[in-house]
Design a protein around this motif. Structure first.
Motif, PDB file in Angstrom:
ATOM      1  N   MET A 280      36.594  41.448  41.981  1.00 19.78           N
ATOM      2  CA  MET A 280      37.832  41.115  41.434  1.00 19.78           C
ATOM      3  C   MET A 280      38.609  40.235  42.522  1.00 19.78           C
ATOM      4  N   GLU A 281      38.688  40.805  43.645  1.00 25.73           N
ATOM      5  CA  GLU A 281      39.381  39.997  44.676  1.00 25.73           C
ATOM      6  C   GLU A 281      38.944  38.622  44.832  1.00 25.73           C
ATOM      7  N   GLU A 282      37.784  38.371  44.673  1.00 30.05           N
ATOM      8  CA  GLU A 282      37.168  37.094  44.869  1.00 30.05           C
ATOM      9  C   GLU A 282      37.782  36.187  43.782  1.00 30.05           C
ATOM     10  N   LEU A 283      37.631  36.579  42.413  1.00 30.38           N
ATOM     11  CA  LEU A 283      38.033  35.933  41.316  1.00 30.38           C
ATOM     12  C   LEU A 283      39.492  35.807  41.290  1.00 30.38           C
ATOM     13  N   ALA A 284      40.205  36.428  41.756  1.00 29.63           N
ATOM     14  CA  ALA A 284      41.646  36.513  41.947  1.00 29.63           C
ATOM     15  C   ALA A 284      41.851  35.367  42.794  1.00 29.63           C
ATOM     16  N   ARG A 285      41.344  35.498  44.069  1.00 34.95           N
ATOM     17  CA  ARG A 285      41.439  34.347  45.186  1.00 34.95           C
ATOM     18  C   ARG A 285      41.203  32.854  44.449  1.00 34.95           C
ATOM     19  N   LEU A 286      40.091  32.847  43.683  1.00 40.00           N
ATOM     20  CA  LEU A 286      39.732  31.589  43.402  1.00 40.00           C
ATOM     21  C   LEU A 286      40.577  30.934  42.185  1.00 40.00           C
ATOM     22  N   ALA A 287      41.298  31.985  41.455  1.00 31.67           N
ATOM     23  CA  ALA A 287      41.952  31.573  40.377  1.00 31.67           C
ATOM     24  C   ALA A 287      43.651  31.323  40.916  1.00 31.67           C
ATOM     25  N   GLY A 288      43.945  31.679  42.301  1.00 30.57           N
ATOM     26  CA  GLY A 288      45.096  31.523  42.664  1.00 30.57           C
ATOM     27  C   GLY A 288      46.128  32.386  42.058  1.00 30.57           C
ATOM     28  N   ILE A 289      45.680  33.572  41.824  1.00 25.20           N
ATOM     29  CA  ILE A 289      46.559  34.703  41.119  1.00 25.20           C
ATOM     30  C   ILE A 289      46.279  36.048  42.118  1.00 25.20           C
ATOM     31  N   THR A 290      47.154  36.977  41.987  1.00 21.71           N
ATOM     32  CA  THR A 290      47.068  38.170  42.511  1.00 21.71           C
ATOM     33  C   THR A 290      45.863  39.146  41.758  1.00 21.71           C
ATOM     34  N   VAL A 291      45.444  40.247  42.388  1.00 23.87           N
ATOM     35  CA  VAL A 291      44.752  41.170  41.761  1.00 23.87           C
ATOM     36  C   VAL A 291      45.549  41.746  40.610  1.00 23.87           C
ATOM     37  N   ARG A 292      46.782  42.203  40.954  1.00 26.60           N
ATOM     38  CA  ARG A 292      47.490  42.881  40.302  1.00 26.60           C
ATOM     39  C   ARG A 292      47.572  42.031  38.889  1.00 26.60           C
ATOM     40  N   THR A 293      47.827  40.672  38.905  1.00 28.23           N
ATOM     41  CA  THR A 293      47.931  40.146  37.562  1.00 28.23           C
ATOM     42  C   THR A 293      46.678  39.814  37.000  1.00 28.23           C
ATOM     43  N   LEU A 294      45.577  39.900  37.650  1.00 28.55           N
ATOM     44  CA  LEU A 294      44.178  39.845  37.116  1.00 28.55           C
ATOM     45  C   LEU A 294      44.141  41.249  36.323  1.00 28.55           C
ATOM     46  N   ARG A 295      44.580  42.242  36.987  1.00 29.52           N
ATOM     47  CA  ARG A 295      44.280  43.558  36.057  1.00 29.52           C
ATOM     48  C   ARG A 295      45.208  43.680  34.804  1.00 29.52           C
ATOM     49  N   PHE A 296      46.343  43.068  34.759  1.00 26.45           N
ATOM     50  CA  PHE A 296      47.325  42.826  33.873  1.00 26.45           C
ATOM     51  C   PHE A 296      46.570  42.117  32.705  1.00 26.45           C
ATOM     52  N   TYR A 297      45.908  40.936  33.113  1.00 27.50           N
ATOM     53  CA  TYR A 297      45.211  39.930  32.197  1.00 27.50           C
ATOM     54  C   TYR A 297      44.287  40.803  31.503  1.00 27.50           C
ATOM     55  N   ARG A 298      43.683  41.608  32.050  1.00 28.86           N
ATOM     56  CA  ARG A 298      42.425  42.463  31.450  1.00 28.86           C
ATOM     57  C   ARG A 298      43.044  43.295  30.469  1.00 28.86           C
ATOM     58  N   GLU A 299      44.185  44.156  30.990  1.00 25.60           N
ATOM     59  CA  GLU A 299      44.887  45.094  29.970  1.00 25.60           C
ATOM     60  C   GLU A 299      45.038  44.488  28.924  1.00 25.60           C
ATOM     61  N   ARG A 300      45.610  43.194  29.002  1.00 33.12           N
ATOM     62  CA  ARG A 300      46.135  42.524  27.702  1.00 33.12           C
ATOM     63  C   ARG A 300      45.085  41.976  26.868  1.00 33.12           C
ATOM     64  N   LYS A 301      44.008  42.114  27.527  1.00 34.48           N
ATOM     65  CA  LYS A 301      42.617  41.458  26.671  1.00 34.48           C
ATOM     66  C   LYS A 301      42.634  39.983  26.788  1.00 34.48           C
ATOM     67  N   LEU A 302      43.195  39.486  27.751  1.00 34.75           N
ATOM     68  CA  LEU A 302      43.297  37.893  27.930  1.00 34.75           C
ATOM     69  C   LEU A 302      42.057  37.498  28.537  1.00 34.75           C
ATOM     70  N   LEU A 303      41.428  38.476  29.266  1.00 31.91           N
ATOM     71  CA  LEU A 303      40.110  38.273  29.997  1.00 31.91           C
ATOM     72  C   LEU A 303      39.239  39.202  29.522  1.00 31.91           C
TER      73      LEU A 303
ATOM     74  N   ARG B  75      27.963  50.384  39.817  1.00 34.08           N
ATOM     75  CA  ARG B  75      29.332  50.509  39.927  1.00 34.08           C
ATOM     76  C   ARG B  75      29.866  49.087  40.334  1.00 34.08           C
ATOM     77  N   ILE B  76      29.249  47.937  40.264  1.00 35.80           N
ATOM     78  CA  ILE B  76      29.378  46.716  40.697  1.00 35.80           C
ATOM     79  C   ILE B  76      29.882  45.842  39.428  1.00 35.80           C
ATOM     80  N   ALA B  77      31.082  45.233  39.432  1.00 38.51           N
ATOM     81  CA  ALA B  77      31.414  44.468  38.299  1.00 38.51           C
ATOM     82  C   ALA B  77      31.105  42.941  38.828  1.00 38.51           C
ATOM     83  N   TRP B  78      30.562  42.230  37.972  1.00 39.84           N
ATOM     84  CA  TRP B  78      30.425  40.637  38.063  1.00 39.84           C
ATOM     85  C   TRP B  78      31.042  39.825  37.296  1.00 39.84           C
TER      86      TRP B  78
END
Length: 214
Positions: free
Chosen positions: A1-24, A32-35
């Motif tokens: 998740m940290e690597e994806l957020a870095r590549l997208a230029g956003i924070t991990v917190r924003t990434l989690r928010f997008y997931r909660e909103r089902k945008l992602l 236990r590994i998420a790809w």
């Protein structure tokens, strides 16, 4: 998740928010590994581009829902079906740029219902470059996209009748191969008749002016 957020230029917190909103979409999990993959990165970049164009997160969620409910590109184009039209692949942000401020869930649904648009992963496929260019040009001229699509639906009904008439004419005297070979003639007839009809329409507009001058 940290690597994806870095590549997208956003924070991990924003990434989690997008997931909660089902945008992602959720990641693929192995224990236990998420790809996350390029699909997730493309979606995040699309969200960023649409936000820059003034779309809200609620609007983006509705657009994503409309796209996910759309027809698959294979169903849209038909495998092996002969065509003279060139399909165009677009990202959602490229589509938004083509129709500035006019890409709404309602217009997306109407375009998909007409069979203009289909989806292929993170890409949108327009069935015809010519129709895409004409519709975006009309929108740039100030005609709302909803009205362009409504006109397209009316045109579709008329040209289906014309196609059936031409096909029946050819098949009474030939084969399916002849129908494919002679389709440019049918297109030329329709284009010429439409041009003449527009001539008549323009002359009709000028008649009152000419009568006043007399």
């Amino acid at each position: 998740m940290e690597e994806l957020a870095r590549l997208a230029g956003i924070t991990v917190r924003t990434l989690r928010f997008y997931r909660e909103r089902k945008l992602l979409p959720p990641p693929r999990r192995e224990g236990r590994i998420a790809w996350y993959d390029d699909h997730h990165l493309a979606r995040l970049r699309t969200i960023a581009a649409l936000l820059e164009r003034g779309h809200t997160l609620n609007g983006i969620a509705e657009l994503a829902e409309a796209l996910e409910a759309g027809r698959d590109v294979a169903d849209l184009l038909g495998v092996g079906t002969p065509t003279e039209e060139e399909p165009v692949r677009l990202t959602p942000e490229e589509l938004a740029a083509r129709f500035e401020g006019e890409v709404t869930p309602e217009n997306l649904a109407a375009a998909m219902e007409l069979g203009y648009l289909g989806t292929d992963g993170d890409q949108i496929v327009h069935i015809s470059r010519r129709l895409l260019d004409v519709s975006s040009a009309l929108v740039r001229e100030g005609i709302p996209l909803a009205e362009v699509l409504a006109a397209g639906a009316r045109v579709r009904a008329h040209v289906d009748d014309l196609a059936e008439m031409f096909a029946a004419l050819i098949l009474r005297h030939g084969t399916e191969a002849d129908l494919q070979r002679l389709r440019p003639l049918a297109r030329s007839v329709v284009e010429a008749e439409l041009s003449l009809a527009l001539d008549r329409r323009l002359r009709k507009d000028k008649e009152p002016e000419n009568e006043q001058q007399v």
